[in-house]
Enzyme design. Structure first.
Site, short mmCIF file in Angstrom:
data_model
loop_
_atom_site.label_atom_id
_atom_site.label_comp_id
_atom_site.label_asym_id
_atom_site.label_seq_id
_atom_site.Cartn_x
_atom_site.Cartn_y
_atom_site.Cartn_z
N HIS A 17 -51.98 3.85 5.72
CA HIS A 17 -52.58 2.59 6.17
C HIS A 17 -53.83 2.28 5.34
CE1 HIS A 17 -50.81 3.66 10.32
NE2 HIS A 17 -50.17 2.57 9.94
N LYS A 41 -44.98 0.66 25.25
CA LYS A 41 -45.11 1.80 24.35
C LYS A 41 -46.03 2.87 24.94
CE LYS A 41 -45.11 1.85 19.33
NZ LYS A 41 -45.63 1.31 18.11
N ARG A 90 -43.02 1.68 2.96
CA ARG A 90 -42.88 3.06 2.48
C ARG A 90 -41.52 3.32 1.85
NH1 ARG A 90 -43.85 5.86 8.04
NH2 ARG A 90 -42.50 4.11 8.47
N SER A 127 -47.39 7.52 11.20
CA SER A 127 -48.15 7.88 12.40
C SER A 127 -47.34 8.81 13.30
CB SER A 127 -48.56 6.63 13.17
OG SER A 127 -49.51 5.88 12.45
#
Length: 152
Positions: A17, A41, A90, A127
């Site tokens: 990030h 979440k 990514r 993450s």
């Protein structure tokens, strides 16, 4: 002023990030790090912890602001007069996922999504991988900014 929103859960922020954000500063006058709130979440870190990680990491960069939001990212962008969304990629799976979101956002509002490829040495970091390392008491210091290590 060219203002971009970099949305995410940042649970926690990673050096991937960080890479995208710092490189984004070469393109934008201001970047808003928008920590999304999603009641569905389950987060490892609280909203305040995630926000604090970002504020501490970028405390010396006046062109980076940190905020929280809920709801659609495009609505938040409209609310703060941001014309761009910044996203990092990514791998090909990220691209396919982000492309669909970018097309949807463009259909909802006139907003452009700018993609930056994560630097090659950081493309494997996520993450979720960092959270797994933390849960299992591994050394995650090489994957996150110092602000996360100090506060976790």
């Amino acid at each position: 002023m060219k203002r971009a929103v970099f949305p995410g859960s940042f649970d926690p922020i990673t050096i991937g990030h960080y890479d995208i954000i710092m490189r984004g500063l070469t393109l934008f006058d201001e970047i808003i790090l928008a920590v999304g709130v999603n009641a569905e979440k389950k987060y490892m870190f609280t909203l305040q912890e995630r926000k604090s990680f970002l504020e501490e990491t970028f405390k010396d960069e006046p062109r980076i602001k940190v905020d929280t939001y809920s709801g659609l990212t495009v609505n938040y962008c409209k609310e703060i007069n941001a014309d761009f969304i910044l996203r990092g990629l990514r791998n090909p799976a990220d691209f396919e996922f982000e492309k669909a979101i970018a097309h949807t956002n463009r259909k909802l509002e006139k907003i452009e999504t700018i993609f930056l490829l994560t630097s090659s040495g950081k493309s494997f970091i996520s993450s979720s991988i960092v959270r797994d390392i933390i849960r299992n008491n591994g050394d995650y210091s090489g994957f996150v900014p110092d602000s996360v290590i100090v506060k976790s």
